[in-house]
Design a protein around this motif. Structure first.
Motif, PDB file in Angstrom:
ATOM      1  N   LYS A 271      -7.895   7.175  -6.919  1.00 20.53           N
ATOM      2  CA  LYS A 271      -8.594   6.649  -8.099  1.00 20.53           C
ATOM      3  C   LYS A 271      -9.160   5.268  -7.809  1.00 20.53           C
ATOM      4  CE  LYS A 271      -9.732   7.272 -12.458  1.00 20.53           C
ATOM      5  NZ  LYS A 271     -10.326   8.476 -13.031  1.00 20.53           N
ATOM      6  N   ALA A 272      -8.404   4.437  -7.106  1.00 19.41           N
ATOM      7  CA  ALA A 272      -8.889   3.108  -6.744  1.00 19.41           C
ATOM      8  C   ALA A 272     -10.119   3.208  -5.849  1.00 19.41           C
ATOM      9  CB  ALA A 272      -7.788   2.313  -6.053  1.00 19.41           C
ATOM     10  N   LYS A 273     -10.085   4.134  -4.913  1.00 18.94           N
ATOM     11  CA  LYS A 273     -11.241   4.356  -4.038  1.00 18.94           C
ATOM     12  C   LYS A 273     -12.450   4.818  -4.858  1.00 18.94           C
ATOM     13  CE  LYS A 273     -10.319   6.826  -0.373  1.00 18.94           C
ATOM     14  NZ  LYS A 273      -9.656   7.894   0.422  1.00 18.94           N
ATOM     15  N   ALA A 274     -12.204   5.647  -5.862  1.00 14.56           N
ATOM     16  CA  ALA A 274     -13.296   6.107  -6.726  1.00 14.56           C
ATOM     17  C   ALA A 274     -13.901   4.941  -7.508  1.00 14.56           C
ATOM     18  CB  ALA A 274     -12.789   7.180  -7.686  1.00 14.56           C
ATOM     19  N   CYS A 275     -13.047   4.020  -7.954  1.00 15.46           N
ATOM     20  CA  CYS A 275     -13.532   2.835  -8.671  1.00 15.46           C
ATOM     21  C   CYS A 275     -14.397   1.962  -7.758  1.00 15.46           C
ATOM     22  CB  CYS A 275     -12.357   2.031  -9.214  1.00 15.46           C
ATOM     23  SG  CYS A 275     -11.432   2.846 -10.546  1.00 15.46           S
ATOM     24  N   ILE A 276     -13.961   1.779  -6.533  1.00 12.58           N
ATOM     25  CA  ILE A 276     -14.722   0.974  -5.575  1.00 12.58           C
ATOM     26  C   ILE A 276     -16.040   1.670  -5.233  1.00 12.58           C
ATOM     27  CG2 ILE A 276     -14.709   0.001  -3.240  1.00 12.58           C
ATOM     28  CD1 ILE A 276     -11.605  -0.199  -3.545  1.00 12.58           C
TER      29      ILE A 276
ATOM     30  N   GLU B 198     -11.200 -13.224   4.128  1.00 12.85           N
ATOM     31  CA  GLU B 198      -9.933 -13.149   4.847  1.00 12.85           C
ATOM     32  C   GLU B 198      -9.923 -12.028   5.886  1.00 12.85           C
ATOM     33  OE1 GLU B 198      -7.355 -15.442   4.181  1.00 12.85           O
ATOM     34  OE2 GLU B 198      -9.039 -16.349   3.065  1.00 12.85           O
ATOM     35  N   ASP B 199     -10.966 -11.238   5.915  1.00 15.99           N
ATOM     36  CA  ASP B 199     -11.112 -10.097   6.826  1.00 15.99           C
ATOM     37  C   ASP B 199      -9.888  -9.182   6.784  1.00 15.99           C
ATOM     38  OD1 ASP B 199     -12.442  -8.443   8.543  1.00 15.99           O
ATOM     39  OD2 ASP B 199     -11.861  -9.515  10.363  1.00 15.99           O
ATOM     40  N   VAL B 200      -9.641  -8.641   5.620  1.00 17.47           N
ATOM     41  CA  VAL B 200      -8.498  -7.756   5.415  1.00 17.47           C
ATOM     42  C   VAL B 200      -8.881  -6.322   5.786  1.00 17.47           C
ATOM     43  CG1 VAL B 200      -7.672  -9.242   3.566  1.00 17.47           C
ATOM     44  CG2 VAL B 200      -9.070  -7.242   3.001  1.00 17.47           C
ATOM     45  N   THR B 201      -7.922  -5.423   5.710  1.00 15.77           N
ATOM     46  CA  THR B 201      -8.164  -4.014   5.978  1.00 15.77           C
ATOM     47  C   THR B 201      -8.563  -3.288   4.685  1.00 15.77           C
ATOM     48  OG1 THR B 201      -5.906  -3.287   5.516  1.00 15.77           O
ATOM     49  CG2 THR B 201      -6.386  -4.063   7.758  1.00 15.77           C
ATOM     50  N   GLY B 202      -9.031  -2.064   4.841  1.00 18.37           N
ATOM     51  CA  GLY B 202      -9.351  -1.263   3.666  1.00 18.37           C
ATOM     52  C   GLY B 202      -8.139  -0.996   2.804  1.00 18.37           C
ATOM     53  N   ALA B 203      -6.992  -0.767   3.436  1.00 19.74           N
ATOM     54  CA  ALA B 203      -5.756  -0.536   2.689  1.00 19.74           C
ATOM     55  C   ALA B 203      -5.365  -1.774   1.886  1.00 19.74           C
ATOM     56  CB  ALA B 203      -4.629  -0.142   3.643  1.00 19.74           C
ATOM     57  N   ASP B 204      -5.573  -2.956   2.465  1.00 15.65           N
ATOM     58  CA  ASP B 204      -5.297  -4.205   1.747  1.00 15.65           C
ATOM     59  C   ASP B 204      -6.193  -4.327   0.517  1.00 15.65           C
ATOM     60  OD1 ASP B 204      -3.407  -5.036   3.632  1.00 15.65           O
ATOM     61  OD2 ASP B 204      -4.914  -6.058   4.860  1.00 15.65           O
ATOM     62  N   LEU B 205      -7.470  -3.993   0.695  1.00 17.76           N
ATOM     63  CA  LEU B 205      -8.411  -4.083  -0.421  1.00 17.76           C
ATOM     64  C   LEU B 205      -8.001  -3.132  -1.537  1.00 17.76           C
ATOM     65  CD1 LEU B 205     -11.068  -5.187  -1.602  1.00 17.76           C
ATOM     66  CD2 LEU B 205     -12.238  -3.253  -0.508  1.00 17.76           C
ATOM     67  N   ILE B 206      -7.663  -1.913  -1.194  1.00 14.57           N
ATOM     68  CA  ILE B 206      -7.235  -0.927  -2.194  1.00 14.57           C
ATOM     69  C   ILE B 206      -6.022  -1.438  -2.959  1.00 14.57           C
ATOM     70  CG2 ILE B 206      -6.207   1.366  -2.485  1.00 14.57           C
ATOM     71  CD1 ILE B 206      -7.952   2.244  -0.071  1.00 14.57           C
ATOM     72  N   THR B 207      -5.067  -2.009  -2.242  1.00 13.46           N
ATOM     73  CA  THR B 207      -3.848  -2.529  -2.880  1.00 13.46           C
ATOM     74  C   THR B 207      -4.181  -3.632  -3.871  1.00 13.46           C
ATOM     75  OG1 THR B 207      -2.610  -2.038  -0.850  1.00 13.46           O
ATOM     76  CG2 THR B 207      -1.579  -3.529  -2.422  1.00 13.46           C
TER      77      THR B 207
ATOM     78  N   ALA C 161      -7.728 -11.390  -6.307  1.00 12.67           N
ATOM     79  CA  ALA C 161      -7.966 -12.464  -5.347  1.00 12.67           C
ATOM     80  C   ALA C 161      -6.652 -13.034  -4.829  1.00 12.67           C
ATOM     81  CB  ALA C 161      -8.791 -13.568  -6.010  1.00 12.67           C
ATOM     82  N   GLY C 162      -5.706 -13.278  -5.733  1.00 10.57           N
ATOM     83  CA  GLY C 162      -4.425 -13.858  -5.341  1.00 10.57           C
ATOM     84  C   GLY C 162      -3.643 -12.973  -4.403  1.00 10.57           C
ATOM     85  N   LYS C 163      -3.729 -11.664  -4.602  1.00 10.83           N
ATOM     86  CA  LYS C 163      -3.033 -10.733  -3.720  1.00 10.83           C
ATOM     87  C   LYS C 163      -3.541 -10.863  -2.289  1.00 10.83           C
ATOM     88  CE  LYS C 163      -0.364  -7.245  -2.622  1.00 10.83           C
ATOM     89  NZ  LYS C 163       1.106  -7.460  -2.508  1.00 10.83           N
ATOM     90  N   LEU C 164      -4.854 -10.970  -2.119  1.00 11.47           N
ATOM     91  CA  LEU C 164      -5.435 -11.060  -0.772  1.00 11.47           C
ATOM     92  C   LEU C 164      -5.313 -12.449  -0.166  1.00 11.47           C
ATOM     93  CD1 LEU C 164      -8.567  -8.787  -1.223  1.00 11.47           C
ATOM     94  CD2 LEU C 164      -6.396  -8.251  -0.101  1.00 11.47           C
ATOM     95  N   LEU C 165      -5.034 -13.432  -1.001  1.00 12.61           N
ATOM     96  CA  LEU C 165      -4.768 -14.784  -0.491  1.00 12.61           C
ATOM     97  C   LEU C 165      -3.282 -14.978  -0.192  1.00 12.61           C
ATOM     98  CD1 LEU C 165      -7.077 -16.880  -2.849  1.00 12.61           C
ATOM     99  CD2 LEU C 165      -7.356 -16.584  -0.371  1.00 12.61           C
ATOM    100  N   ASN C 166      -2.509 -13.899  -0.369  1.00 12.81           N
ATOM    101  CA  ASN C 166      -1.070 -13.916  -0.075  1.00 12.81           C
ATOM    102  C   ASN C 166      -0.316 -14.980  -0.860  1.00 12.81           C
ATOM    103  OD1 ASN C 166      -1.074 -11.760   1.888  1.00 12.81           O
ATOM    104  ND2 ASN C 166      -2.060 -13.195   3.314  1.00 12.81           N
TER     105      ASN C 166
ATOM    106  N   TYR D  65       0.834  -1.202   0.000  1.00 15.14           N
ATOM    107  CA  TYR D  65       0.000   0.000   0.000  1.00 15.14           C
ATOM    108  C   TYR D  65       0.870   1.255   0.000  1.00 15.14           C
ATOM    109  CZ  TYR D  65      -3.380   3.504   1.561  1.00 15.14           C
ATOM    110  OH  TYR D  65      -4.152   4.631   1.672  1.00 15.14           O
ATOM    111  N   GLU D  66       1.942   1.216   0.745  1.00 14.46           N
ATOM    112  CA  GLU D  66       2.834   2.371   0.866  1.00 14.46           C
ATOM    113  C   GLU D  66       3.541   2.708  -0.451  1.00 14.46           C
ATOM    114  OE1 GLU D  66       1.778   0.633   4.560  1.00 14.46           O
ATOM    115  OE2 GLU D  66       2.893  -0.296   2.883  1.00 14.46           O
ATOM    116  N   ASP D  67       3.579   1.730  -1.373  1.00 11.52           N
ATOM    117  CA  ASP D  67       4.235   1.953  -2.661  1.00 11.52           C
ATOM    118  C   ASP D  67       3.337   2.707  -3.647  1.00 11.52           C
ATOM    119  OD1 ASP D  67       6.362   0.430  -1.720  1.00 11.52           O
ATOM    120  OD2 ASP D  67       5.551  -1.427  -2.560  1.00 11.52           O
ATOM    121  N   ILE D  68       2.063   2.798  -3.342  1.00 12.90           N
ATOM    122  CA  ILE D  68       1.090   3.327  -4.295  1.00 12.90           C
ATOM    123  C   ILE D  68       0.951   4.842  -4.115  1.00 12.90           C
ATOM    124  CG2 ILE D  68      -1.277   3.160  -5.135  1.00 12.90           C
ATOM    125  CD1 ILE D  68      -1.394   0.360  -3.877  1.00 12.90           C
TER     126      ILE D  68
END
Length: 468
Positions: free
Chosen positions: A26-31, A116-125, A169-174, A16-19
């Motif tokens: 923009k990602a938030k706008a898409c969501i 996976e109950d991730v955070t909002g920052a994880d979802l954005i990433t 999906a793969g990103k959030l499944l680590n 997330y910190e790399d973005i």
């Protein structure tokens, strides 16, 4: 390294910190956009058909189907939500390749994120990663004028979305690098080949494309996590230097743009080019509808004052007006959404097209007054518009209006919601309210909007979704 391995390496290590901040916004706008169009599409006939199937199938309670609030296996929830999102053609658009990424990418990421109950920052990433992958894959093989989907009649949204869905999906499944590369290879086997026949008969495959991609994207990611092996040379093949047995050569017929897969990765963010629709129809119609609204506001005329409307279209978009007998009397909502005569008549009569479910209903399609108004819209071909589109990447939409009093007005607008004609924040919020007011009251809408606009601060996506 193969291209799939390069993409996997980048995606796995993306933080997330790399973005950049503007990319996050923009990602938030898409969501934000995806949530309102998905809520609006909850009761479409195609969504309800799939909902019935997954309810009968049952399974683990992992992820939520919006509005209906069913808890089902994440792949099934993503499938239904994705179809809901594409139900009324209000989704975002990547202009370069005629693609609607949000429907499947966000549906997949949100379903896995809830599981996976991730955070909002994880979802954005994960969404940023999914958008970068899907747009790059599409750009590597489907640019105009070599666009094979346009030439051969394939629907782009049946072909490329599995790559974006599996990335999110793969990103959030680590997934690890090897697993992610396998997942991309498996996504190559999940590409569809649906045609654009829906333009003429209004069949439901256009809506299904996003659901299938979301479903397969999650399944492919889960398969890769369990050790299922996919071809790492899925894009370029490794039989010879001509790309034999890779999907780029197989579909596009050449490898001309293959480096688009990784060029500028991490520096150039394609998601920044995403456009948002303000009218519930084909994105190529958006500029003409914006033009008629502007003329009506400026000169104060109404539908009953109009004698004739002439819309000039590029050769490649003639499908907006032909066959004329189909376009002036569309038999169903889907055909109407790709009929420039009918949607122009609709906006002329209503001043907007933010309720296509009702405005393009069977009752409206057979209304004598609407059909008479539609007959007043003429479509003319202008090949200079093709040249402008190819050179500038802008779909100009010239419109001429003749009133019964003899006055003539002209305007050339461009697609509403695109970078050169963007939505204002007020229009974005109006779209959200217009599409969700039938489900949520003002207080609830305000809560959801507030949460989405501060998504990076959300600690639990599961709690967020299940509170809607």
């Amino acid at each position: 390294m193969y291209y799939a391995e390069k993409l996997a390496e980048w995606l796995v290590h993306l933080k997330y910190e790399d973005i950049p901040a503007d990319v996050v916004e923009k990602a938030k706008a898409c969501i934000y956009d995806w949530v309102c169009i998905t809520i609006y599409g909850a009761d479409s006939p195609w969504s309800k058909a799939l909902l019935d199937i997954v309810r009968e199938t049952g399974g683990r309670e992992e992820s939520t189907i919006l509005v209906h609030r069913d808890l089902l296996p994440c792949a099934h929830a993503a499938m239904v939500n994705a179809v809901m999102a594409l139900s009324y053609d209000l989704s975002d658009t990547y202009p370069k390749v005629e693609l609607h990424p949000s429907c499947s990418v966000i549906a997949s990421a949100l379903a896995v994120g809830e599981r996976e109950d991730v955070t909002g920052a994880d979802l954005i990433t994960s969404v940023v990663g999914g958008y970068e992958v899907i747009t790059r894959v599409a750009a590597a093989m489907n640019r105009r004028p070599e666009s094979f989907t346009a030439v051969r009649g394939f629907e782009a949204n049946s072909i490329f979305p599995p790559f974006g869905a599996v990335a999110g999906a793969g990103k959030l499944l680590n997934l690890k690098e090897e697993e992610m590369a396998n997942a991309f290879g498996l996504a190559g086997g999940s590409m569809g080949a649906a045609t654009i026949e829906y333009l003429l008969d209004g069949n439901w495959t256009y809506r299904w494309n996003s659901g299938r991609a979301a479903l397969n994207g999650i399944l492919n990611a889960l398969m890769a996590k369990r050790g299922f092996v996919g071809p790492h040379a899925v894009f370029e093949g490794h039989w010879d230097d001509k790309g034999r047995y890779g999907v780029i050569s197989a579909l596009a017929g050449n490898m001309m743009y293959r480096d688009s897969l990784v060029e500028g990765l991490g520096d150039v963010w394609n998601i920044k080019e995403m456009a948002f629709k303000y009218y519930g129809c084909c994105h190529y119609n958006q500029g003409y509808l914006d033009g008629i609204v502007k003329l009506m506001k400026e000169y104060g005329f109404a539908a009953e004052d109009v004698e004739e409307i002439t819309a000039c279209v590029p050769h490649f978009a003639l499908f907006l007006g032909v066959p004329r007998e189909v376009k002036v009397k569309p038999k169903n909502l889907t055909i109407a959404q790709w009929s420039l005569p009918f949607v122009l008549a609709t906006v002329l009569a209503d001043g907007h097209l933010l309720d296509p479910r009702e405005q393009l209903s069977d009752k409206r399609l057979t209304d004598p007054g609407m059909l008479k108004l539609t007959e007043k819209v003429k479509i003319e071909r202008d090949r200079e518009l093709d040249k402008t589109f190819m050179e500038e990447g802008i779909f100009k939409s010239p419109l001429k209006v003749r009133l019964k009093n003899g006055k003539d007005y002209e305007i050339t607008s461009t697609c509403k919601g695109f970078s050169h004609n963007p939505l204002t924040e007020e229009e974005t919020d109006h779209k959200f309210d217009a599409l969700t007011s039938g489900v949520h009251n003002e207080e609830k809408r305000a809560q959801i909007k507030r949460e989405l606009k501060n998504l990076e601060e959300i600690k639990s996506i599961s709690a967020l979704i299940r509170n809607w």
